[in-house]
Motif scaffolding. Sequence first.
Motif, PDB file in Angstrom:
ATOM      1  N   VAL A   1       2.655   4.861  10.383  1.00  0.00           N
ATOM      2  CA  VAL A   1       3.500   5.540   9.389  1.00  0.00           C
ATOM      3  C   VAL A   1       2.675   5.900   8.156  1.00  0.00           C
ATOM      4  CG1 VAL A   1       5.459   5.207   7.837  1.00  0.00           C
ATOM      5  CG2 VAL A   1       5.634   4.495  10.201  1.00  0.00           C
TER       6      VAL A   1
ATOM      7  N   TYR B   1      -0.936  14.453   3.067  1.00  0.00           N
ATOM      8  CA  TYR B   1      -1.590  14.717   1.786  1.00  0.00           C
ATOM      9  C   TYR B   1      -3.040  15.167   1.968  1.00  0.00           C
ATOM     10  CZ  TYR B   1       2.350  11.906   0.143  1.00  0.00           C
ATOM     11  OH  TYR B   1       3.596  11.406  -0.094  1.00  0.00           O
TER      12      TYR B   1
ATOM     13  N   LEU C   1       7.526  -0.853   5.857  1.00  0.00           N
ATOM     14  CA  LEU C   1       7.534   0.614   5.894  1.00  0.00           C
ATOM     15  C   LEU C   1       7.988   1.193   4.551  1.00  0.00           C
ATOM     16  CD1 LEU C   1       8.594   1.690   9.485  1.00  0.00           C
ATOM     17  CD2 LEU C   1       6.393   1.058   8.582  1.00  0.00           C
TER      18      LEU C   1
ATOM     19  N   GLN D   1       5.067   3.585   2.469  1.00  0.00           N
ATOM     20  CA  GLN D   1       5.385   4.933   1.968  1.00  0.00           C
ATOM     21  C   GLN D   1       5.074   5.023   0.482  1.00  0.00           C
ATOM     22  OE1 GLN D   1       6.668   7.443   3.770  1.00  0.00           O
ATOM     23  NE2 GLN D   1       7.657   6.541   5.543  1.00  0.00           N
TER      24      GLN D   1
ATOM     25  N   ILE E   1       2.256   7.287  -1.465  1.00  0.00           N
ATOM     26  CA  ILE E   1       2.614   8.199  -2.558  1.00  0.00           C
ATOM     27  C   ILE E   1       1.740   7.880  -3.772  1.00  0.00           C
ATOM     28  CG2 ILE E   1       4.453   8.823  -4.188  1.00  0.00           C
ATOM     29  CD1 ILE E   1       6.455   8.276  -1.901  1.00  0.00           C
TER      30      ILE E   1
ATOM     31  N   THR F   1      -1.652   9.591  -4.412  1.00  0.00           N
ATOM     32  CA  THR F   1      -1.736  10.978  -4.877  1.00  0.00           C
ATOM     33  C   THR F   1      -1.743  11.047  -6.404  1.00  0.00           C
ATOM     34  OG1 THR F   1       0.646  11.321  -4.880  1.00  0.00           O
ATOM     35  CG2 THR F   1      -0.510  11.819  -2.840  1.00  0.00           C
ATOM     36  N   TYR F   2      -1.411   9.944  -7.061  1.00  0.00           N
ATOM     37  CA  TYR F   2      -1.348   9.965  -8.520  1.00  0.00           C
ATOM     38  C   TYR F   2      -2.598   9.411  -9.194  1.00  0.00           C
ATOM     39  CZ  TYR F   2       3.594  11.195  -8.475  1.00  0.00           C
ATOM     40  OH  TYR F   2       4.767  11.862  -8.307  1.00  0.00           O
TER      41      TYR F   2
ATOM     42  N   ARG G   1       3.288   8.959 -12.957  1.00  0.00           N
ATOM     43  CA  ARG G   1       4.458   9.813 -12.711  1.00  0.00           C
ATOM     44  C   ARG G   1       5.103  10.245 -14.016  1.00  0.00           C
ATOM     45  NH1 ARG G   1       9.334   8.295 -10.684  1.00  0.00           N
ATOM     46  NH2 ARG G   1      10.119  10.260  -9.901  1.00  0.00           N
TER      47      ARG G   1
ATOM     48  N   VAL H   1      10.938   1.964  16.027  1.00  0.00           N
ATOM     49  CA  VAL H   1      11.173   1.530  14.640  1.00  0.00           C
ATOM     50  C   VAL H   1      10.343   2.380  13.689  1.00  0.00           C
ATOM     51  CG1 VAL H   1      10.873  -0.352  12.987  1.00  0.00           C
ATOM     52  CG2 VAL H   1      11.764  -0.842  15.241  1.00  0.00           C
ATOM     53  N   SER H   2       9.062   2.602  14.073  1.00  0.00           N
ATOM     54  CA  SER H   2       8.232   3.358  13.129  1.00  0.00           C
ATOM     55  C   SER H   2       8.738   4.787  12.989  1.00  0.00           C
ATOM     56  CB  SER H   2       6.754   3.317  13.504  1.00  0.00           C
ATOM     57  OG  SER H   2       6.569   3.655  14.830  1.00  0.00           O
TER      58      SER H   2
ATOM     59  N   HIS I   1      12.697   4.188  11.233  1.00  0.00           N
ATOM     60  CA  HIS I   1      12.617   3.536   9.932  1.00  0.00           C
ATOM     61  C   HIS I   1      11.598   4.246   9.032  1.00  0.00           C
ATOM     62  CE1 HIS I   1      13.394   0.498   7.081  1.00  0.00           C
ATOM     63  NE2 HIS I   1      12.278  -0.183   7.231  1.00  0.00           N
ATOM     64  N   GLY I   2      10.538   4.774   9.670  1.00  0.00           N
ATOM     65  CA  GLY I   2       9.544   5.532   8.904  1.00  0.00           C
ATOM     66  C   GLY I   2      10.168   6.742   8.248  1.00  0.00           C
ATOM     67  N   ASN I   3      10.961   7.490   9.014  1.00  0.00           N
ATOM     68  CA  ASN I   3      11.629   8.660   8.440  1.00  0.00           C
ATOM     69  C   ASN I   3      12.649   8.247   7.391  1.00  0.00           C
ATOM     70  OD1 ASN I   3      10.614  11.101   9.518  1.00  0.00           O
ATOM     71  ND2 ASN I   3      11.399  10.478  11.510  1.00  0.00           N
ATOM     72  N   PHE I   4      13.332   7.129   7.663  1.00  0.00           N
ATOM     73  CA  PHE I   4      14.337   6.666   6.712  1.00  0.00           C
ATOM     74  C   PHE I   4      13.682   6.311   5.373  1.00  0.00           C
ATOM     75  CE2 PHE I   4      16.287   2.634   5.064  1.00  0.00           C
ATOM     76  CZ  PHE I   4      17.315   3.249   4.361  1.00  0.00           C
ATOM     77  N   THR I   5      12.596   5.525   5.434  1.00  0.00           N
ATOM     78  CA  THR I   5      11.967   5.095   4.176  1.00  0.00           C
ATOM     79  C   THR I   5      11.375   6.290   3.430  1.00  0.00           C
ATOM     80  OG1 THR I   5      10.046   4.522   5.503  1.00  0.00           O
ATOM     81  CG2 THR I   5      11.442   2.718   4.815  1.00  0.00           C
ATOM     82  N   SER I   6      10.820   7.246   4.204  1.00  0.00           N
ATOM     83  CA  SER I   6      10.259   8.433   3.563  1.00  0.00           C
ATOM     84  C   SER I   6      11.356   9.191   2.819  1.00  0.00           C
ATOM     85  CB  SER I   6       9.615   9.309   4.626  1.00  0.00           C
ATOM     86  OG  SER I   6       9.205  10.514   4.067  1.00  0.00           O
TER      87      SER I   6
ATOM     88  N   PHE J   1      14.143   8.013   1.880  1.00  0.00           N
ATOM     89  CA  PHE J   1      14.712   7.140   0.854  1.00  0.00           C
ATOM     90  C   PHE J   1      13.998   7.323  -0.485  1.00  0.00           C
ATOM     91  CE2 PHE J   1      14.534   3.012  -1.360  1.00  0.00           C
ATOM     92  CZ  PHE J   1      15.885   2.745  -1.509  1.00  0.00           C
ATOM     93  N   TRP J   2      12.664   7.266  -0.447  1.00  0.00           N
ATOM     94  CA  TRP J   2      11.910   7.435  -1.700  1.00  0.00           C
ATOM     95  C   TRP J   2      12.049   8.849  -2.227  1.00  0.00           C
ATOM     96  CZ3 TRP J   2      11.388   3.063  -3.799  1.00  0.00           C
ATOM     97  CH2 TRP J   2      10.957   1.935  -3.116  1.00  0.00           C
TER      98      TRP J   2
ATOM     99  N   LEU K   1      15.215   9.269  -3.952  1.00  0.00           N
ATOM    100  CA  LEU K   1      15.178   8.649  -5.282  1.00  0.00           C
ATOM    101  C   LEU K   1      14.314   9.462  -6.251  1.00  0.00           C
ATOM    102  CD1 LEU K   1      14.806   4.805  -4.625  1.00  0.00           C
ATOM    103  CD2 LEU K   1      16.818   6.042  -5.366  1.00  0.00           C
ATOM    104  N   GLY K   2      13.683  10.497  -5.709  1.00  0.00           N
ATOM    105  CA  GLY K   2      12.851  11.352  -6.565  1.00  0.00           C
ATOM    106  C   GLY K   2      11.422  10.870  -6.683  1.00  0.00           C
ATOM    107  N   ILE K   3      11.039   9.885  -5.870  1.00  0.00           N
ATOM    108  CA  ILE K   3       9.651   9.406  -5.928  1.00  0.00           C
ATOM    109  C   ILE K   3       8.860  10.127  -4.839  1.00  0.00           C
ATOM    110  CG2 ILE K   3       8.140   7.379  -5.739  1.00  0.00           C
ATOM    111  CD1 ILE K   3      10.535   5.733  -6.736  1.00  0.00           C
ATOM    112  N   GLU K   4       8.130  11.140  -5.260  1.00  0.00           N
ATOM    113  CA  GLU K   4       7.373  11.934  -4.288  1.00  0.00           C
ATOM    114  C   GLU K   4       5.928  12.053  -4.740  1.00  0.00           C
ATOM    115  OE1 GLU K   4       9.548  14.976  -1.779  1.00  0.00           O
ATOM    116  OE2 GLU K   4      10.327  15.333  -3.768  1.00  0.00           O
ATOM    117  N   ALA K   5       5.103  12.614  -3.837  1.00  0.00           N
ATOM    118  CA  ALA K   5       3.684  12.735  -4.142  1.00  0.00           C
ATOM    119  C   ALA K   5       3.472  13.625  -5.363  1.00  0.00           C
ATOM    120  CB  ALA K   5       2.947  13.320  -2.954  1.00  0.00           C
TER     121      ALA K   5
END
Lengths: 352, 293
Positions: free
Chosen positions: A72, A80, A258, A262, A266, A269-270, A342, B240-241, B244-249, B251-252, B255-259
Amino acid sequence: MHGPISEVIQFIDLNAYTITFLFIVGFIGGLVSGFIGSGGAFVLTPGMMSLGVPGTVAVASNMCHKFPKALVGSIKRYKYGQVDIKLGLIMGVFAEIGVQVGIMLQKHILDKWGQAGSNLYVSIVFVMVLVIVGSFVMRDAVKMKQAGNESAPGTSLAKRLQQIELWPMVTLKTANLRISIWFLLPVAIATGMLAATIAVGGFIGVPGLMYIIGATSIVASATELVIAFVMGLGGTLIWAYYGMVDIRLVMIILAGSLFGVQLGAIGTTYVKDYMIKYVMATIMLIVAVSRFFAIPKYLNQLHLISLADNLENIMTKLSFAIMCFALLVGASIILASLFKARSQEKAAAVTS
Amino acid sequence: MQTPKGIVPAMHNETAAFPQDPQDHNQIDRQLLLERQKDRPFILVVTRNGHLSEHVMEYAVNVAHRLQYGILAVHVDTLPLFHDRGKRSKLFAAAMRESEALFNRKAHNKEVVVEHLGETGKIGGVVSRLCHAKKRIEFVVVDKGIRVQEVARQSPVPVFPVITTQSGQCSKTIVHNPKEKGVFAMSTTSRKRHVKNCFLFGALTSGLYAAVFVNQDAVMTYFTKGGAFALLPVATVFAVSYFHGNFTSAFWSALGIEASKKTAAQRVEADQPVKEGVVAPRPDARPRLQVNV
């Protein structure tokens, strides 16, 4: 070992404390792994064992949680543009050889000196590798920070090795370098050996990729995730063949890790390049201290020194506490720098 | 510059990539180059996408460098009045800024002058207008998604598309993966979509976890049998990966937490700036008459 031997293994019952502990450690470990490419696993094995999980099941379940997490994380960081898949796969395959060599070496030591000798060997390897590599990485990170450098200039050793034209050469596009496979080989094997010994190959793999191969720390830590995936998958298949994997533990740890991986990805990148080295070195050095406290116990078991029982107990607990502390420190640095960067970016966007 | 009724040029910002730099050039070289720039002909590069394809940028920069031309890069918003409360226009403008930054970087390395222009309306109309308003446009290069005939009909100068083969530079164009999040891919990925994904994958993950933990005893019996049963735990963790991997991605992201958005725009290959060789004046070797008194 011949055939499945699961009948002798006792699997633990789960309760709220176990689940919460594994979830939180999973999350923090995942956060660190997503950021520096490895880590977290070293706390999980002793952590699970302290919950009453048999050693082999702890190692097997740890291994089994490692590869989906690495998968993952590497997919996220590939998005990225930080992952060199070719480098990761080549290194991963060779690292697998290193794992086998490491296991053989462990077995040999186990036969010769018994469990305590083997533990002593592991701890000494731990302390030596972590102190030497950790302080080197830390020195480099501090230097880079002082110079205000964003990208690694590439060490002179890496540059010299890249100039040697030794068949077969590989061109690595993302890492932006061309090097002979013969130089990847020792780094990969050392990574695998360390992974087999202390469960965290990345402590050799990432610095090796940075200083010997010449990748930047961002690319090195991202590529380490691919190596961890390949090694983890291979290891898991072997452990699962013997029926040692406790899928419930794995799934609980993954539930937390997981989320962490993630966020860690992220975070990369900062931050600036030296930040990854800085976090990695900090964790390595604190873990070295932790393992240092574990050594007297094994020396005592080998009757090389004599230690009071309660002192031995305190030192064992202290060692584990420091290990958790290392992970916590790493995680806090990552989270702090992520949210700081951020908010700065947001503020900059508002003013422009 | 005249614009069709009701349509306003989105923005006009000119950035000369070259003159901002360099310490290596001394004052005289600079003046020389600036003078040469003044009546330099232009290549018009047109796109209707938020991001100009990288291979088109590279082609334009290389040709401009060789011919000593300037580049006029135009982003044409063909749907300025699209009904989405201005969301598309906003995204377009943001994408355009990123594209401009990338183009400037590429041009800067080869010391080519790039001017950027944001326009609205039909491509053919924009090209024709610009060719008449701005003299010395030598030819037009169009990005993917624009029909050459449509432009050529109204253009007074030749029009070229940049076609790439699968094995050629095409790989470079897919750097802008449409699946990538953020404005960089001109994607309309919104927080709402992340929330939707979050719930979808969250439900799937919970389902998977519930299935395993409700049937704990059966699962533990079969999963630890070993041998060929080893594939069961491995397959489960792969599932699971994915879920759950897609879910957690999501999820963040929800919440507005992105690269960091900066990272995407900065991903330009670190070409070394190409130094423009300043040709030394040829020695005057003509015979001269000398008088000795």
